[in-house]
Design an enzyme around this catalytic site. Structure first.
Site, PDB file in Angstrom:
ATOM      1  N   ARG A 119       6.169 -15.062  -6.823  1.00 31.39           N
ATOM      2  CA  ARG A 119       7.210 -14.374  -7.591  1.00 31.39           C
ATOM      3  C   ARG A 119       7.929 -13.288  -6.798  1.00 31.39           C
ATOM      4  O   ARG A 119       8.493 -12.369  -7.361  1.00 31.39           O
ATOM      5  CB  ARG A 119       6.647 -13.805  -8.897  1.00 31.39           C
ATOM      6  CG  ARG A 119       6.095 -14.878  -9.833  1.00 31.39           C
ATOM      7  CD  ARG A 119       5.666 -14.307 -11.162  1.00 31.39           C
ATOM      8  NE  ARG A 119       5.214 -15.375 -12.051  1.00 31.39           N
ATOM      9  CZ  ARG A 119       3.974 -15.841 -12.102  1.00 31.39           C
ATOM     10  NH1 ARG A 119       3.038 -15.323 -11.304  1.00 31.39           N
ATOM     11  NH2 ARG A 119       3.649 -16.803 -12.942  1.00 31.39           N
ATOM     12  N   LYS A 141      21.937 -13.456  -3.056  1.00 23.80           N
ATOM     13  CA  LYS A 141      22.034 -14.752  -3.728  1.00 23.80           C
ATOM     14  C   LYS A 141      21.273 -15.771  -2.901  1.00 23.80           C
ATOM     15  O   LYS A 141      21.535 -15.936  -1.712  1.00 23.80           O
ATOM     16  CB  LYS A 141      23.489 -15.193  -3.860  1.00 23.80           C
ATOM     17  CG  LYS A 141      24.180 -14.777  -5.138  1.00 23.80           C
ATOM     18  CD  LYS A 141      25.508 -15.505  -5.238  1.00 23.80           C
ATOM     19  CE  LYS A 141      26.242 -15.133  -6.511  1.00 23.80           C
ATOM     20  NZ  LYS A 141      27.536 -15.848  -6.605  1.00 23.80           N
ATOM     21  N   GLU A 183      35.706 -17.072   5.088  1.00 24.63           N
ATOM     22  CA  GLU A 183      35.187 -16.045   4.189  1.00 24.63           C
ATOM     23  C   GLU A 183      35.728 -14.667   4.548  1.00 24.63           C
ATOM     24  O   GLU A 183      35.853 -13.798   3.684  1.00 24.63           O
ATOM     25  CB  GLU A 183      33.658 -16.032   4.216  1.00 24.63           C
ATOM     26  CG  GLU A 183      32.997 -17.260   3.592  1.00 24.63           C
ATOM     27  CD  GLU A 183      33.078 -17.276   2.074  1.00 24.63           C
ATOM     28  OE1 GLU A 183      33.494 -16.264   1.475  1.00 24.63           O
ATOM     29  OE2 GLU A 183      32.714 -18.299   1.477  1.00 24.63           O
ATOM     30  N   LYS A 225      31.818  -6.992   0.660  1.00 26.67           N
ATOM     31  CA  LYS A 225      30.754  -7.629  -0.114  1.00 26.67           C
ATOM     32  C   LYS A 225      29.655  -6.633  -0.454  1.00 26.67           C
ATOM     33  O   LYS A 225      29.113  -6.649  -1.562  1.00 26.67           O
ATOM     34  CB  LYS A 225      30.168  -8.824   0.636  1.00 26.67           C
ATOM     35  CG  LYS A 225      29.165  -9.580  -0.229  1.00 26.67           C
ATOM     36  CD  LYS A 225      28.886 -10.972   0.237  1.00 26.67           C
ATOM     37  CE  LYS A 225      28.040 -11.695  -0.802  1.00 26.67           C
ATOM     38  NZ  LYS A 225      27.650 -13.055  -0.361  1.00 26.67           N
ATOM     39  N   ARG A 239      31.324  -9.037  -9.317  1.00 25.71           N
ATOM     40  CA  ARG A 239      30.906  -9.916  -8.233  1.00 25.71           C
ATOM     41  C   ARG A 239      31.561 -11.297  -8.315  1.00 25.71           C
ATOM     42  O   ARG A 239      31.668 -11.993  -7.301  1.00 25.71           O
ATOM     43  CB  ARG A 239      29.380 -10.050  -8.225  1.00 25.71           C
ATOM     44  CG  ARG A 239      28.844 -10.829  -7.028  1.00 25.71           C
ATOM     45  CD  ARG A 239      27.349 -10.666  -6.872  1.00 25.71           C
ATOM     46  NE  ARG A 239      26.856 -11.426  -5.742  1.00 25.71           N
ATOM     47  CZ  ARG A 239      25.669 -11.267  -5.176  1.00 25.71           C
ATOM     48  NH1 ARG A 239      24.849 -10.349  -5.643  1.00 25.71           N
ATOM     49  NH2 ARG A 239      25.295 -12.004  -4.159  1.00 25.71           N
ATOM     50  N   ASN A 243      34.074 -15.173  -5.601  1.00 28.68           N
ATOM     51  CA  ASN A 243      34.173 -16.622  -5.688  1.00 28.68           C
ATOM     52  C   ASN A 243      35.616 -17.122  -5.542  1.00 28.68           C
ATOM     53  O   ASN A 243      35.903 -18.278  -5.860  1.00 28.68           O
ATOM     54  CB  ASN A 243      33.598 -17.108  -7.024  1.00 28.68           C
ATOM     55  CG  ASN A 243      32.089 -16.993  -7.052  1.00 28.68           C
ATOM     56  OD1 ASN A 243      31.388 -17.542  -6.205  1.00 28.68           O
ATOM     57  ND2 ASN A 243      31.573 -16.263  -8.017  1.00 28.68           N
ATOM     58  N   HIS A 246      36.225 -20.640  -4.373  1.00 27.71           N
ATOM     59  CA  HIS A 246      34.948 -21.341  -4.318  1.00 27.71           C
ATOM     60  C   HIS A 246      34.753 -22.397  -5.404  1.00 27.71           C
ATOM     61  O   HIS A 246      33.949 -23.310  -5.233  1.00 27.71           O
ATOM     62  CB  HIS A 246      33.791 -20.334  -4.367  1.00 27.71           C
ATOM     63  CG  HIS A 246      33.570 -19.628  -3.072  1.00 27.71           C
ATOM     64  ND1 HIS A 246      34.553 -18.880  -2.460  1.00 27.71           N
ATOM     65  CD2 HIS A 246      32.485 -19.554  -2.254  1.00 27.71           C
ATOM     66  CE1 HIS A 246      34.071 -18.377  -1.324  1.00 27.71           C
ATOM     67  NE2 HIS A 246      32.837 -18.777  -1.177  1.00 27.71           N
ATOM     68  N   HIS A 250      33.532 -25.607  -3.729  1.00 26.73           N
ATOM     69  CA  HIS A 250      32.215 -26.196  -3.927  1.00 26.73           C
ATOM     70  C   HIS A 250      32.315 -27.637  -4.413  1.00 26.73           C
ATOM     71  O   HIS A 250      31.495 -28.492  -4.048  1.00 26.73           O
ATOM     72  CB  HIS A 250      31.411 -25.370  -4.931  1.00 26.73           C
ATOM     73  CG  HIS A 250      30.861 -24.106  -4.365  1.00 26.73           C
ATOM     74  ND1 HIS A 250      30.299 -23.115  -5.140  1.00 26.73           N
ATOM     75  CD2 HIS A 250      30.772 -23.653  -3.083  1.00 26.73           C
ATOM     76  CE1 HIS A 250      29.901 -22.121  -4.371  1.00 26.73           C
ATOM     77  NE2 HIS A 250      30.180 -22.425  -3.117  1.00 26.73           N
ATOM     78  N   HIS A 262      31.597 -25.437   4.967  1.00 23.21           N
ATOM     79  CA  HIS A 262      31.894 -24.622   3.788  1.00 23.21           C
ATOM     80  C   HIS A 262      33.269 -23.962   3.901  1.00 23.21           C
ATOM     81  O   HIS A 262      34.061 -23.964   2.957  1.00 23.21           O
ATOM     82  CB  HIS A 262      30.804 -23.559   3.636  1.00 23.21           C
ATOM     83  CG  HIS A 262      31.037 -22.572   2.540  1.00 23.21           C
ATOM     84  ND1 HIS A 262      30.906 -22.893   1.209  1.00 23.21           N
ATOM     85  CD2 HIS A 262      31.401 -21.262   2.581  1.00 23.21           C
ATOM     86  CE1 HIS A 262      31.172 -21.827   0.468  1.00 23.21           C
ATOM     87  NE2 HIS A 262      31.480 -20.825   1.281  1.00 23.21           N
TER      88      HIS A 262
END
Length: 373
Positions: A119, A141, A183, A225, A239, A243, A246, A250, A262
């Site tokens: 965990r 992330k 990016e 970021k 946040r 994206n 994206h 994606h 990417h």
């Protein structure tokens, strides 16, 4: 410019992102004091460097290497299970740690392995690509891909530290650097227009990893970021702006079975988002043209096959930003002013796609050589 720049991510837990040259020697200092076992996750292309990193970390620690498939093929649950097996057989405890040593896919996978083992154990991210430094390794992330889409399984898990040693980019092929640089361009469109100005002044120097211009744009992208994730760690609001480009990007990656880089997919996604912004009356023609001019100057693609729309829309409907079945897109009210567009009419989406669609799949080029997808 000083040799090392430290950028702090606020919040709990906060951590430092260090950018500079010769920083690989700092990895050991970034590990938890009580860590007696360390798993270094790396791709096959960095075997020699991973061996050297292991030698620098051994002593009182037991350091194990986990070589995983390169790029998106490494972001699979079977690969995570392989890492868990190594940790289980070596009796890793909660005081031990993981190091992600590679590109964005490696740091995503390593972070997920760390987040899920017992965990949560510590992870130190050491990105070795442009994409990893400005995006994947920063923000906590983590995740893996599934047959249904990208990053649908994962966890938020902050690293103890992110170490961006610019020396690791020295041997990076130019087409890899340019693809990852998408990016950085995104950061220019949504927050730091200075990045766009640097690119427009000289695209070659902006993407040359040895120049001050490159380092400046990298640090601005990282700072953007860091500021955003420091305020919104779990993507509850602000946040989401990260994206930009994206959602469609994606979907293109999924359609191409993750054989596209990417950055190439996100480049088309940003062009689509700009066209969507314009058709919704938010963004000027000049701002859309600026997107196309900058991306093209870098050799990044701005079009995709026209006949793929039905498949792409289906994939986007499973996007992690979707709420109650309603699609959400990050669009621009102006350069540097991102916002959320919720549940746009499908006819508007298709009209925007017509602006970036073409009959044949485009050739994707870097500024010097073709980018192998």
């Amino acid at each position: 410019m000083t040799n090392t720049t430290e950028i702090r991510v606020a919040g709990e837990p906060g951590y430092a992102i260090r950018v500079g040259h010769g920083l690989i020697a700092e990895v050991g200092d970034a590990l938890p004091e009580g860590a007696r076992k360390v798993l270094v996750v790396h791709p096959p292309t960095l075997q020699k460097e991973a061996d050297a990193l292991r030698e620098s970390l051994v002593g009182e620690r037991e350091v194990l290497l986990a070589e995983i498939p390169d790029a998106e093929q490494g972001k699979r649950i079977e690969v995570a299970s392989f890492c868990w097996q190594i940790m289980g057989q070596a009796d890793f405890t909660r005081s031990d740690a993981v190091v992600g040593f590679g590109g964005g896919a490696v740091t995503d996978l390593a972070g997920f392995v760390a987040a899920s083992w017992l965990r949560g154990v510590a992870v130190v991210q050491v990105p070795t690509t442009v994409l990893g430094m400005v995006d994947a390794a920063v923000g906590g992330k983590t995740g893996v891909n599934t047959n249904e889409g990208k990053n649908l399984v994962g966890a938020f898990w902050a690293p103890r530290a992110v170490i961006c040693d610019l020396d690791l980019l020295a041997t990076l092929p130019r087409n890899e650097a340019v693809a990852g640089y998408a990016e950085v361009v995104k950061a220019g469109f949504i927050q730091y227009p200075e990045i766009l100005e640097i690119i427009e002044a000289d695209p070659e120097r902006a993407t040359d990893v040895t120049t001050d211009e490159f380092r400046r744009t990298i640090e601005l992208a990282i700072r953007m970021k860091a500021d955003i994730v420091g305020e919104d760690f779990r993507e509850a609001g602000l946040r989401e702006h990260l994206n930009y480009g994206h959602t469609l990007g994606h979907a293109i990656e999924h359609a191409e079975r993750y054989q596209w880089r990417h950055g190439a997919a996100v480049s088309i996604g940003m062009m689509f988002a700009a066209e969507l912004s314009r058709l919704a009356g938010r963004l000027s023609d000049a701002a859309v043209d600026r997107h196309r001019d900058i991306l093209t100057s870098l050799g990044l693609p701005t079009t995709y096959r026209l006949g793929a729309w039905t498949q792409l829309l289906k994939t986007m409907q499973r996007d992690k930003k979707t709420r109650a079945g309603m699609l959400r897109f990050i669009v621009l009210d102006d350069i540097g002013k991102p916002t959320v567009m919720q549940a746009p009419d499908e006819s508007l989406l298709y009209s925007a796609y017509l602006e970036v669609g073409e009959e044949q799949r485009p050739e994707v080029r870097s500024t010097q050589t073709s980018v192998k997808l």
